[in-house]
Scaffold this motif. Structure first.
Motif, mmCIF file in Angstrom:
data_model
loop_
_atom_site.group_PDB
_atom_site.id
_atom_site.type_symbol
_atom_site.label_atom_id
_atom_site.label_comp_id
_atom_site.label_asym_id
_atom_site.label_seq_id
_atom_site.Cartn_x
_atom_site.Cartn_y
_atom_site.Cartn_z
ATOM 1 N N GLU A 96 39.963 34.415 44.190
ATOM 2 C CA GLU A 96 41.414 34.245 44.360
ATOM 3 C C GLU A 96 42.138 34.365 43.020
ATOM 4 O OE1 GLU A 96 39.566 32.574 47.954
ATOM 5 O OE2 GLU A 96 39.135 32.468 45.822
ATOM 6 N N ALA A 97 41.538 33.781 41.958
ATOM 7 C CA ALA A 97 42.165 33.849 40.636
ATOM 8 C C ALA A 97 42.185 35.292 40.127
ATOM 9 C CB ALA A 97 41.410 32.950 39.658
ATOM 10 N N ARG A 98 41.063 36.005 40.305
ATOM 11 C CA ARG A 98 41.010 37.401 39.854
ATOM 12 C C ARG A 98 42.012 38.260 40.615
ATOM 13 N NH1 ARG A 98 37.888 42.205 40.555
ATOM 14 N NH2 ARG A 98 38.530 41.928 42.724
ATOM 15 N N GLU A 99 42.099 38.042 41.945
ATOM 16 C CA GLU A 99 43.033 38.823 42.749
ATOM 17 C C GLU A 99 44.477 38.529 42.372
ATOM 18 O OE1 GLU A 99 42.406 41.298 45.643
ATOM 19 O OE2 GLU A 99 41.172 41.356 43.846
ATOM 20 N N PHE A 100 44.780 37.273 42.055
ATOM 21 C CA PHE A 100 46.142 36.912 41.632
ATOM 22 C C PHE A 100 46.526 37.703 40.385
ATOM 23 C CE2 PHE A 100 48.934 34.357 38.924
ATOM 24 C CZ PHE A 100 50.009 34.161 39.776
ATOM 25 N N LEU A 101 45.626 37.742 39.392
ATOM 26 C CA LEU A 101 45.912 38.478 38.164
ATOM 27 C C LEU A 101 45.953 39.981 38.418
ATOM 28 C CD1 LEU A 101 43.750 36.566 35.514
ATOM 29 C CD2 LEU A 101 46.194 36.360 35.942
ATOM 30 N N ARG A 102 45.034 40.469 39.245
ATOM 31 C CA ARG A 102 44.988 41.910 39.507
ATOM 32 C C ARG A 102 46.277 42.406 40.138
ATOM 33 N NH1 ARG A 102 44.053 45.393 43.463
ATOM 34 N NH2 ARG A 102 43.832 43.763 45.034
ATOM 35 N N LYS A 103 46.749 41.700 41.159
ATOM 36 C CA LYS A 103 47.957 42.142 41.853
ATOM 37 C C LYS A 103 49.203 41.994 40.987
ATOM 38 C CE LYS A 103 46.107 41.145 46.446
ATOM 39 N NZ LYS A 103 46.209 40.298 47.659
ATOM 40 N N LYS A 104 49.201 41.016 40.090
ATOM 41 C CA LYS A 104 50.366 40.792 39.231
ATOM 42 C C LYS A 104 50.417 41.744 38.038
ATOM 43 C CE LYS A 104 52.637 37.028 40.747
ATOM 44 N NZ LYS A 104 54.106 36.980 40.946
ATOM 45 N N LEU A 105 49.244 42.120 37.487
ATOM 46 C CA LEU A 105 49.236 42.726 36.167
ATOM 47 C C LEU A 105 48.750 44.167 36.093
ATOM 48 C CD1 LEU A 105 47.810 39.740 34.070
ATOM 49 C CD2 LEU A 105 50.196 40.306 34.521
ATOM 50 N N ILE A 106 47.820 44.573 36.952
ATOM 51 C CA ILE A 106 47.163 45.872 36.769
ATOM 52 C C ILE A 106 48.181 47.013 36.702
ATOM 53 C CG2 ILE A 106 45.804 47.594 38.023
ATOM 54 C CD1 ILE A 106 44.132 45.791 36.391
ATOM 55 N N GLY A 107 48.078 47.788 35.629
ATOM 56 C CA GLY A 107 48.939 48.951 35.450
ATOM 57 C C GLY A 107 50.330 48.638 34.947
#
Length: 792
Positions: free
Chosen positions: A281-292
């Motif tokens: 959940e923590a990784r997905e939160f960062l991925r959706k907020k930050l990637i790219g």
């Protein structure tokens, strides 16, 4: 009560004592006086008036007595200053005498030695004098804020200001995290005052060195693009210079296993992302907020590499850059903590390497605990059962039809092995797969091979970086067409309308593979390749265009090449594939088997000593009592181990007691596996189970354990497609199956194969006319053939 001058008095020798200042009235008959300063804080002494006794001024609060006040604000008189941040106050109008510690700070203190004397810490006396000279015997307002462990915490407000902030600003005190949380006047003011003292290097901060003092301004604060989320507290960013840098979020700790959880399921392959609660959940939160996206990075401190481990010279952790990362004004670390997906690290009081927004992080964690968010929730932790079918050939075969029927499926790119090889997470199917891009030939990177390190092909690194920057940890769509013999899926990957195969070809990082001919993207790939070829960059840098006439002539002269070689068919599968050995190397295999069995007879393996693992090479005792070379494909339990006999192509489920380690002298380096998988060219296997069984039975009856002649016609996704002839009559085995009506023809479009295709189609027509086997009821393909899995 205020400061006052004492009377001039004559001592026993007739001399007048110098004037002193009364600093504190202890009672009606005792006072504290202060002398003249001489090179430091002035001396103090208690004087008791002779021959009189006065009543006590105040009474101490009874321990455990309930507080009857409705408000924490109190009017008081400061009666005594123990050190810069610890005072005794007389509360009015009830005359309670209480000891108050200033919230949020700590001044240097006086350490009491074993002999009863006190030793001041550096600047302890100066801090005490600073507080005394401003508050002692003054009327003040006290805000009582907390009482942990019977220690009263409060803030003292004087008409001229807040003594807490003043002590910090003048370098007489430092901030204290444990009591900062109860400070009601704004923790950011205290941090700002302490920061001001540090910058000016006054008093206790005279030797202070900032954590980022050695960094240039451009390295302390910069804007970068997020390329990858490494963990729940680390990201990889791309700087404007093109350099990649790993950034750790300051002062937070990602979810982790504690206590008994660490020792549970030791035999199970540990995958932190899915096995640690809330890590996904923590990784997905960062991925959706930050990637790219571009973020603002402010470096807070550099954490030095930890000491080297005893078993090697590699540091346990390399040097880490810890920073505060914001996007759109939002502190990502604070958002992560507020959702209960990370915790705040607690530091020693003298440890200055922490986030510049540490108090906000503590406040966010307090809110998460209060609301029961994430890690602080009392509910059952989420469980992620994600199946990894990478390299699992049997599972991949079962899963292939579902992906083919699904058309475009959603996926997340978890890892990029090379320009055309990726690992995908399929959210709907909750599984991980290895995915190969179809229709292109991408340069291969360096890798370990049995014969040594294979050198990377030109532009393999550039292709890998291109794919990473475009799709890593992005949400994509995939079309699965087929799979290879290693259990890797092959197909097309799309991101925001861009076909990754076409993008690689267009950027001169890949070439079009001939397998793309039957794809709907073939023309697009050819157009992209032509554009890249004209640019003469990267893979096409040394390209020289040949004359069209010469190309046309070569095309016309290209014909089917028939180079039949002798093979020995050892195994036939239910899918009409077969395994065969080259007759030329048959004597080597016989010699190796004889030597291996002789060594095993001389030194028999200890039963049960071999612990099988998937992918291991071993020796297995077959039903005839002999030992053969094998590979472990799956371990269900010690009693059920799936093995593949690498020299014969058959499979078996055995107990681990019938397995042993493969002697090094007879490994695959000495002699490669002799059983090679093939399938028939120009043949389409019937989907009907009974019809397929008839075809397999016919093959087993005609060619299993016999010597035949084999010619490779074209390559396939799983194995080569071949034609097979009987050694004596030279009749085509596949053509015989077609003429008997046991299989259908797979029509190929290559020009050099058209003669063979025509011969096979004529054989099929004769079988249909005679109503043989699958054609007994006529041409069943007339009714929605594609729907039933058949194609003409």
């Amino acid at each position: 009560m205020t400061y006052m001058n004492a009377w001039w008095i004559r001592d026993i020798h007739g001399y007048f004592r110098p004037q002193t200042v009364v600093t504190e009235v202890l009672s009606g008959c005792a006072v504290i006086v202060r002398g003249q300063p001489r090179g430091g804080p002035p001396p103090e002494r208690q004087i008791n008036l002779s021959n009189i006794r006065a009543g006590a001024l105040a009474r101490r609060a009874v321990q455990g007595q309930p507080d009857t006040k409705d408000t924490p604000d109190e009017i008081a008189i400061i009666e005594h200053v123990r050190d810069g941040s610890m005072l005794r106050a007389l509360l009015l109008p009830d005359y309670y005498l209480v000891t108050v510690m200033l919230s949020g700070i700590k001044c240097p203190t006086f350490k009491r030695e074993a002999d009863g004397s006190e030793t001041p810490e550096p600047f302890a006396a100066e801090a005490k004098f600073f507080t005394e000279s401003r508050l002692l015997q003054r009327d003040v307002q006290i805000i009582l804020e907390s009482c942990p462990n019977q220690v009263i915490l409060g803030t003292i407000l004087h008409p001229n200001g807040n003594i807490t902030e003043l002590l910090l600003k003048e370098g007489f005190a430092r901030c204290v995290d444990w009591s900062m949380a109860v400070y009601t006047q704004g923790a950011e003011k205290l941090r700002a005052a302490e920061r001001s003292a540090k910058e000016r290097k006054v008093r206790i901060w005279k030797d202070y060195v900032a954590p980022t003092a050695n960094l240039d301004q451009k390295d302390r604060q910069f804007v970068a693009k997020v390329m990858q989320v490494m963990n729940a507290d680390a990201i990889v960013v791309k700087l404007n210079s093109g350099e990649y840098k790993t950034i750790h979020l300051s002062s937070i700790r990602p979810p982790r296993l504690e206590g008994e959880e660490k020792n549970k399921d030791k035999d199970k392959r540990f995958r932190p992302l899915y096995d640690i609660p809330y890590m996904f959940e923590a990784r997905e939160f960062l991925r959706k907020k930050l990637i790219g996206k571009k973020v603002n990075v402010t470096v807070d401190y550099i954490r030095a590499a930890t000491s080297a481990m005893e078993t090697g010279g590699i540091p346990a952790f390399p040097e880490r850059t810890c920073a505060t990362v914001t996007i759109g004004g939002i502190n990502i670390a604070e958002a992560l903590v507020s959702k209960g997906l990370a915790t705040v690290i607690r530091y020693r009081q003298d440890d200055d390497q922490r986030s510049s927004h540490y108090d906000e992080l503590l406040a966010a964690e307090a809110r998460a605990i209060k609301n029961g968010k994430g890690l602080h929730s009392k509910k059952e932790v989420p469980i992620h059962r994600v199946a990894d079918i990478s390299g699992e050939t049997q599972k991949a075969k079962q899963f292939l039809p579902f992906l083919q029927r699904a058309g475009r499926s959603e996926a997340v790119v978890e890892y990029v092995f090379s320009g055309s090889r990726l690992k995908l997470y399929m959210p709907k199917e909750t599984c991980l797969i290895t995915f190969l891009l179809a229709g292109i030939e991408c340069p291969r990177g360096s890798r370990n091979m049995p014969g040594g390190m294979q050198v990377a092909e030109p532009y393999s690194e550039e292709a890998t970086i291109f794919t990473k920057e475009l799709v890593l940890q992005r949400e994509v769509e995939v079309e699965v067409e087929s799979m290879d013999k290693a259990g890797n899926f092959i197909g097309w990957l799309h991101i925001e309308g861009v076909n990754l195969s076409v993008a690689l070809v267009d950027n001169a990082l890949s070439k079009v593979h001939f397998t793309a001919e039957r794809s709907s993207y073939y023309k697009t790939l050819l157009s992209a390749e032509e554009t890249a070829r004209q640019s003469k960059e990267k893979l096409w840098a040394n390209y020289e265009e040949k004359p069209k006439e010469e190309v046309a002539q070569l095309t016309e002269e290209k014909e089917r090449v028939a180079k039949y070689r002798a093979v020995y068919v050892t195994e036939i599968t239910d899918g009409l594939h077969f395994y065969a050995q080259d007759v030329e190397t048959g004597t080597k295999l016989e010699s190796l088997m004889e030597s291996m069995r002789g060594e095993i007879a001389a030194q028999p393996p200890v039963e049960g000593s071999f612990a099988p693992r998937r992918g291991d090479f071993c020796i297995a005792k077959f039903g005839d009592g002999e030992w053969y070379r094998a590979r472990v494909e799956k371990v269900e339990s010690p009693a059920k181990v799936h093995v593949f006999y690498i020299d014969y192509g058959n499979r078996e489920i055995l107990s681990s007691t019938r397995l042993a380690a493969l002697p090094p002298a007879f490994s695959t380096r000495t002699l490669p596996p002799q059983a090679t998988e093939y399938t028939f060219a120009f043949i389409q296997v019937p989907q009907d189970e009974d019809a397929r069984t008839d075809a397999v039975d016919s093959m087993v009856r005609d060619i299993q354990n016999t010597q035949c002649l084999l010619n490779v016609e074209y390559s396939g996704a799983v194995c080569p497609h071949v034609t097979l002839q009987f050694t004596d009559s030279k009749d085509d085995v596949g053509l015989g199956l077609v003429k008997e009506g046991l299989v259908m023809v797979d029509v190929r479009k290559e020009k050099h194969l058209q003669k063979m295709v025509t011969e096979y189609l004529n054989g099929q027509e004769s079988a249909k006319s005679a109503r043989l086997n699958i054609w007994r009821y006529g041409d069943f393909r007339d009714d929605d053939a594609d729907e039933f899995g058949y194609r003409r």
